[in-house]
Design an enzyme around this catalytic site. Structure first.
Site, short mmCIF file in Angstrom:
data_model
loop_
_atom_site.label_atom_id
_atom_site.label_comp_id
_atom_site.label_asym_id
_atom_site.label_seq_id
_atom_site.Cartn_x
_atom_site.Cartn_y
_atom_site.Cartn_z
N ALA A 161 10.43 -3.23 -6.59
CA ALA A 161 11.09 -4.44 -7.09
C ALA A 161 10.22 -5.17 -8.11
O ALA A 161 10.66 -5.48 -9.23
CB ALA A 161 11.44 -5.35 -5.93
N ASP A 180 7.31 7.45 -4.45
CA ASP A 180 8.59 7.32 -3.75
C ASP A 180 9.77 7.75 -4.61
O ASP A 180 9.74 7.69 -5.84
CB ASP A 180 8.80 5.87 -3.30
CG ASP A 180 7.86 5.48 -2.18
OD1 ASP A 180 7.24 6.38 -1.59
OD2 ASP A 180 7.73 4.27 -1.92
N VAL A 240 -2.26 6.10 -5.06
CA VAL A 240 -3.60 5.74 -5.51
C VAL A 240 -4.43 5.52 -4.25
O VAL A 240 -4.27 4.52 -3.55
CB VAL A 240 -3.59 4.49 -6.40
CG1 VAL A 240 -4.99 4.13 -6.84
CG2 VAL A 240 -2.70 4.72 -7.62
N CYS A 254 3.36 -4.93 27.96
CA CYS A 254 4.24 -5.20 29.11
C CYS A 254 5.58 -5.76 28.67
O CYS A 254 6.61 -5.52 29.31
CB CYS A 254 3.54 -6.14 30.10
SG CYS A 254 3.26 -7.80 29.46
#
Length: 799
Positions: free
Chosen positions: A239, A268, A314, A394
């Protein structure tokens, strides 16, 4: 709330549930008064039943009404937001100057001419007249007015982008009623950028009939040429990266004809979910590399740019590509990343190579920019954010309270069952030669780490699709027993149950390399298999339930085995060998890396259905698939308005870096468009560490020593002493200690050559060494110095 901050503010309301004793609170919203970061109070509860224990609260957002004064009144008595407290009067001064500029345009029928001193004086006189009529005003800033006159015909794309991002968010607020609107004026200026250019000749700003005339009117021809020659490395094309490339194109950063270049890299591929904010991408770009598609889209905006697109991360593994030589060809580095680890690495490389770094980031409506300039400012690594708070083990396992807990539980089940266990299984059989050899060692009472878990997986390994469905059904019973039986009675095999079983069966088939067809996944076929499943009768476990919030998840591989578990494992392994289930194929699994964006792989089906079922068990409102995907995939929310604003602010600072501006000119920014708040501050000045009264260094300093093949460690220490006036007491290369006097035998190393100690590769020209020095104060530890770049040959050139 123990040691966890509640994050509330007085006047907000919270909704209670699962409170024991004081049950009247459950399902009601109550206003709070904050007592401390860890405690708050509500109204008088003396008339309610006594509090016993437990309970949860969630913040309730309540509508708020805003009132606005008319434009006519606000023109004379403006209510302004102050973004930069180093110049608090600037918004009111700009308000008066902008009103005067409107009057000038009405009277003259044009904007002031670039560099026209007469027009500037007319505008200044008009500003004084307008300012005299204002109720809320500040003294007229003549320098600001003259800057406005000179740049009135200009266009500064980064400033337009930043203001456009803020204005767009205000438009969205008006349409949706979401977030608090601006009250009522906001002025953002770049006076620090244009003020130093006032002394340049009018010719610098004159029109030349090209696309950069508007920019030239603001920053001059010389600065434009410097931008054209710029060599920039940008890491990330998401973006912010898309917005930065737009700014580069409009500024003419890195033109081919001027030997400039914009090098970008991003490993990507473009996903459908990217399209709402990564504006250079279109539907036909989906599943194509971000960097190459962004480069092509940028060239459509400005074909003169030279854009070199890479598909690399990188990181240390790519230092062969992004070497010191690569960085030395650059003018500056820009990060458009979404994680801290990558930012820290790029920052360390930029500091090591003395390159300016422009960093920015967003999270929803929030954004920040940080400008890092060699010799002037701190680096990104100079400060540390507090660690992200983890959900207690938990809570995840037994006491979920909010949907984030159930989603994280489902994600953990995926990681454990389909990534960690298959990886452990593979590693075990890579370490141990055969099942027979493992059996012999176990029969000899030898302890093998992970053997019990691996053999359990081997003994239960399915061999066909139907077995995967059965295994998934049994897991359903294990995860959702008791309450799940009630769910099944009330909602027989609904969509969530079916999706869970099928998606988990697909995941089992995937890790065990079992083929299946579309028909195998249909409801009729799965139902047929499930009718044959015999579910074991429920037996309560004697295993205690963890309630300590500080307890960590135990490492199953390192837990000690009982003699009964050892006998069970030996028996299972004997059975697997007897059944010939120890072939190489059976001793291999296929781990799965969670992939949120591929709807065909079943990963999100499993996480969404498992989370929703667990949420229903605990009476937690389930999340839709999109929200589940965002939380499970740890997606940092991004919106186009915030990314446009940060990219514009960063690009303004880029021009200052190129122009060699002084420290006081640079501005970091933090904003939250939802409130809205915009805060501009000076960068943090670089700190110097004192070694001796006359010797200090900063993160930007690097000492150099030139050696040769016969250069010894003693020669190196003497060279540092002669050149910098202080003798090293310790020399380290990476994690290897070359010289530590207190270590046995290290004094003998003084006669060894640096080549022998370092063992550099044949093509290595230099290495960076860490040195320490004795403190002048007794009993204090040695003081670290700046990195020392040791050149292996005396004819080496400074890189």
């Amino acid at each position: 709330m123990d040691n966890r901050p509640h994050g509330l503010q007085s006047g907000q309301s919270v909704l209670f549930r699962e409170v024991n004793g004081m049950q009247e609170l459950n399902g009601t919203a109550r206003p709070v008064t904050v007592l401390s970061p860890h405690s708050f109070s509500i109204e008088d509860t003396s008339h309610l039943r006594p509090y016993a224990h437990g309970g949860f609260f969630v913040l309730v957002k309540t509508p708020k009404t805003f009132s606005f004064e008319t434009m006519e009144k606000q023109l004379c008595d403006p209510q302004v937001l102050i973004p930069d407290f180093s110049k608090p009067e600037a918004p009111l001064q700009i308000h008066a100057a902008m009103l005067a500029l409107d009057t000038f345009q009405e009277q003259q029928g044009r904007m002031p001419n670039v560099g026209c001193l007469q027009d500037a004086e007319v505008l200044l006189k008009l500003t004084e007249e307008v300012n005299g009529r204002l109720k809320n005003k500040a003294p007229v800033n003549a320098e600001l007015v003259r800057c406005l006159s000179r740049t009135a015909r200009g266009a500064l794309p980064p400033l337009a982008a930043a203001v456009g991002g803020l204005a767009s968010q205000e438009a969205l607020k008006a349409l949706t009623g979401k977030f608090a609107p601006l009250q009522q004026w906001f002025y953002l200026d770049a006076i620090e950028l244009v003020r130093p250019l006032q002394s340049l000749s009018a010719e610098e700003f004159a029109s030349r009939g090209d696309r950069y005339d508007g920019l030239r009117a603001c920053i001059g021809e010389s600065m434009c040429l410097e931008l054209h020659k710029l060599r920039v490395f940008m890491v990330g094309c998401g973006a912010i990266g898309c917005e930065m490339l737009k700014n580069f194109a409009l500024l003419g950063v890195g033109l081919a004809k001027c030997s400039g270049e914009v090098c970008i890299t991003d490993p990507d591929l473009i996903e459908k979910s990217n399209l709402n904010r990564q504006f250079l991408f279109r539907p036909y770009h989906i599943q194509k590399p971000k960097s190459t598609m962004a480069a092509l889209a940028t060239l459509e905006i400005n074909p003169e740019l030279q854009v070199d697109a890479h598909l690399n991360k990188v990181c240390p593994a790519t230092e062969g590509t992004y070497s010191d030589d690569f960085y030395q060809r650059l003018h500056l580095v820009v990060t458009a990343l979404d994680n801290v680890e990558a930012r820290r690495y790029v920052d360390s490389r930029s500091v090591s190579n003395q390159k300016a770094l422009l960093d920015s980031g967003t999270m929803g409506t929030k954004g920040h920019t940080e400008i890092i300039v060699p010799g002037l400012t701190e680096s990104y690594n100079s400060h540390r954010d507090p660690p992200e708070e983890e959900i207690p083990f938990c809570t995840l396992k037994s006491f979920p309270a909010i949907i984030e807990h159930t989603i994280q539980w489902a994600r953990d089940k995926f990681e454990s069952g389909f990534m960690q266990k298959p990886s452990t299984y593979n590693l075990f059989w890579q370490t141990h030669s055969s099942a027979d050899a493992v059996l012999q060692r176990m029969q000899a009472r030898e302890s093998l780490e992970g053997a019990f878990q691996v053999i359990k997986l081997l003994s239960r390994r399915p061999s066909q699709w139907e077995h995967c469905v059965i295994l998934a059904r049994l897991k359903f019973d294990k995860y959702f027993k008791k309450k799940a039986l009630q769910l099944l009675y009330s909602f027989p095999l609904d969509t969530r149950h079916f999706t869970f079983v099928v998606s988990m069966a697909r995941l089992f088939a995937g890790i065990y390399n079992i083929p299946y067809s579309e028909k195998d996944q249909c409801e009729e076929e799965v139902a047929r298999v499930l009718r044959e499943v015999t579910v074991p009768e429920y037996k309560p476990s004697e295993k205690p339930i963890e309630t300590d919030e500080s307890a960590k998840k135990p490492d199953q591989l390192k837990l000690a085995l009982s003699s009964e578990e050892e006998r069970e494992a030996i028996g299972q392994l004997e059975g697997a060998i007897a059944a010939c289930h120890v072939s190489p194929e059976w001793l291999q699994m296929s781990p799965m890396l969670f992939e949120k964006d591929d709807d065909s792989n079943g990963h999100m089906d499993f996480v969404a259905s498992a989370s929703a079922l667990r949420a229903r068990m605990y009476a937690i409102e389930a999340a839709d698939r999109l929200k589940t995907k965002r939380i499970a995939g740890k997606i940092i929310p991004a919106i186009a308005t915030a990314t446009a604003a940060v990219a514009g602010l960063v690009a303004l600072e880029l021009i200052k870096v190129v122009g060699g501006y002084g420290f006081e000119s640079f501005k970091n920014c933090f904003f939250n468009l939802a409130i809205p708040v915009v805060v501009l501050t000076e960068s943090a000045p670089v700190k110097r560490t004192l070694i001796r009264d006359d010797i200090s260094f900063s993160i930007w300093d690097r000492w150099t020593v030139y050696g040769h093949d016969a250069f010894t460690l003693s020669d190196f220490i003497n060279a540092v002493k002669e050149k910098y006036g202080i003798e090293p007491t310790m020399v380290v290369h990476g994690v290897k200690m070359l010289y530590v006097p207190v270590m046995p035998g290290h004094n003998k190393r003084l006669k060894l050559t640096m080549h022998k100690l370092i063992k550099p590769s044949s093509d290595r020209r230099y290495v960076d060494l860490t040195v320490s020095f004795t403190s002048e104060v007794d009993d204090e530890e040695d003081l670290p110095g700046p990195p020392v770049r040791y050149h292996l040959h005396c004819d080496a050139q400074v890189p």
